[in-house]
Design a protein around this motif. Structure first.
Motif, mmCIF file in Angstrom:
data_model
loop_
_atom_site.group_PDB
_atom_site.id
_atom_site.type_symbol
_atom_site.label_atom_id
_atom_site.label_comp_id
_atom_site.label_asym_id
_atom_site.label_seq_id
_atom_site.Cartn_x
_atom_site.Cartn_y
_atom_site.Cartn_z
ATOM 1 N N TYR A 1 149.562 -16.664 -72.846
ATOM 2 C CA TYR A 1 150.549 -17.586 -72.271
ATOM 3 C C TYR A 1 150.923 -17.160 -70.849
ATOM 4 O O TYR A 1 151.041 -18.000 -69.955
ATOM 5 N N HIS A 2 151.116 -15.854 -70.664
ATOM 6 C CA HIS A 2 151.476 -15.358 -69.342
ATOM 7 C C HIS A 2 150.351 -15.623 -68.338
ATOM 8 O O HIS A 2 150.601 -16.027 -67.189
ATOM 9 N N LEU A 3 149.115 -15.420 -68.765
ATOM 10 C CA LEU A 3 147.977 -15.622 -67.865
ATOM 11 C C LEU A 3 147.802 -17.099 -67.521
ATOM 12 O O LEU A 3 147.595 -17.454 -66.353
ATOM 13 N N VAL A 4 147.902 -17.952 -68.513
ATOM 14 C CA VAL A 4 147.709 -19.391 -68.292
ATOM 15 C C VAL A 4 148.808 -19.969 -67.403
ATOM 16 O O VAL A 4 148.573 -20.918 -66.640
ATOM 17 N N SER A 5 150.006 -19.388 -67.464
ATOM 18 C CA SER A 5 151.096 -19.878 -66.613
ATOM 19 C C SER A 5 150.765 -19.713 -65.130
ATOM 20 O O SER A 5 151.375 -20.365 -64.279
ATOM 21 N N SER A 6 149.778 -18.868 -64.797
ATOM 22 C CA SER A 6 149.364 -18.693 -63.406
ATOM 23 C C SER A 6 148.754 -19.964 -62.831
ATOM 24 O O SER A 6 148.661 -20.106 -61.607
ATOM 25 N N LEU A 7 148.325 -20.862 -63.696
ATOM 26 C CA LEU A 7 147.684 -22.090 -63.215
ATOM 27 C C LEU A 7 148.636 -22.981 -62.439
ATOM 28 O O LEU A 7 148.203 -23.784 -61.612
ATOM 29 N N ASN A 8 149.924 -22.884 -62.692
ATOM 30 C CA ASN A 8 150.860 -23.774 -62.032
ATOM 31 C C ASN A 8 151.985 -23.030 -61.315
ATOM 32 O O ASN A 8 153.133 -23.428 -61.348
ATOM 33 N N ILE A 9 151.632 -21.917 -60.702
ATOM 34 C CA ILE A 9 152.579 -21.195 -59.851
ATOM 35 C C ILE A 9 152.290 -21.574 -58.403
ATOM 36 O O ILE A 9 151.211 -21.253 -57.880
#
Length: 292
Positions: A84-92
């Motif tokens: 989840y933490h890694l995938v959240s990088s997609l929309n930073i």
């Protein structure tokens, strides 16, 4: 019952007492010494597991026309929260630094989600282990198999990045990093596994080290079986003993009742560690100590 003993004076460099020291006996968790010392020697004390997220292609409004790529190694600590933490990088929407890029927010994907992982099958259950010995709920996603990871990836994209994808758009594959942009990375030191294997006698962390060891031998074969062969080669190449005489090895943690090591081999491992300070210092730090 059986008993074997070997007392060795490190300072004098000689044996003081020996009884039944060449007999093969069940090592239980002492097997972890062999696995950890071999891993430190073959993989290195600074070895890491990296899980990386890439994108390729271009943006058209709120759509990525290209692919999302998850590249996994053998990190036993990479779990659902890590994903989840890694995938959240997609929309930073802020710059990420020299190695990664900022990704414009997108909610649609016209392409594939590619999972590039070394181990497509769940961690093997050694044939002699009893039911429940392999507590897979404590394992990282890299050891749960491609099917489980693909499902988790689908939910992670939706929950943490707002990107809805169909299950059939998630596919296994490999890719060239030079043709994609890195958007996120989670790095875990190998030492984390060694510390847990020694400090709290974690079976799954000891067992997980067979996989990167096996990967060194053959990247397309059974990593776990190859990892056991690496342990045997360490005995012959580094300890100069015949593994067929001083050991019977079925796993990396000592759970199998058919595992056998000799007291002499275990003492040889400890002597070897004292001769290699980078290994000795880690063992001294990670092995459990009784309080005075």
């Amino acid at each position: 019952g059986e008993m074997g003993m070997l007392v060795y004076d490190i300072t004098a460099g000689q044996e003081l007492f020996s009884y039944n020291s060449d007999a093969l006996m069940r090592p239980a968790s002492c097997m972890k010494l062999l696995t950890c010392i071999t891993s430190l020697r073959r993989l290195g004390t600074t070895a890491t597991h990296k899980t990386r997220l890439y994108i390729s292609g271009h943006m058209e409004a709120d759509t990525l026309v290209g692919n999302i790529i998850l590249k996994m190694q053998f990190d036993p600590f990479f779990n659902r929260d890590s994903l989840y933490h890694l995938v959240s990088s997609l929309n930073i929407p802020t710059p990420k630094g020299n190695d990664t890029i900022a990704v414009p927010r997108f909610t649609h994907l016209k392409g594939k989600v590619i999972i590039d992982m070394n181990n497509h099958q769940p961690m093997d259950h050694e044939m002699h282990w009893i039911l429940g010995d392999l507590k897979t709920r404590y394992l990282g996603l890299a050891y749960t198999g491609y099917g489980k990871l693909a499902t988790e990836m689908m939910y992670a994209l939706s929950a943490k990045a707002g990107i809805r994808v169909q299950r059939d758009s998630i596919v296994p594959g490999s890719f060239n990093p030079r043709k994609a942009s890195l958007v996120g990375c989670i790095t875990t030191p190998l030492h984390n596994s060694i510390e847990r294997a020694l400090r709290v006698s974690s079976n799954i962390n000891a067992e997980s080290m067979l996989y990167p060891l096996g990967y060194l031998v053959d990247r397309k074969a059974n990593y776990r079986a190859n990892g056991i062969e690496v342990l045997k080669r360490f005995i012959s190449d580094e300890l100069h003993q015949d593994p067929a005489v001083v050991s019977v090895i079925h796993d990396g943690c000592g759970l199998c009742p058919d595992d056998k090591l000799s007291p002499r081999l275990l003492v040889s491992l400890l002597i070897y560690a004292t001769q290699h300070p980078y290994i000795y210092n880690i063992l001294k730090q990670d092995l459990p100590h009784s309080k005075p």
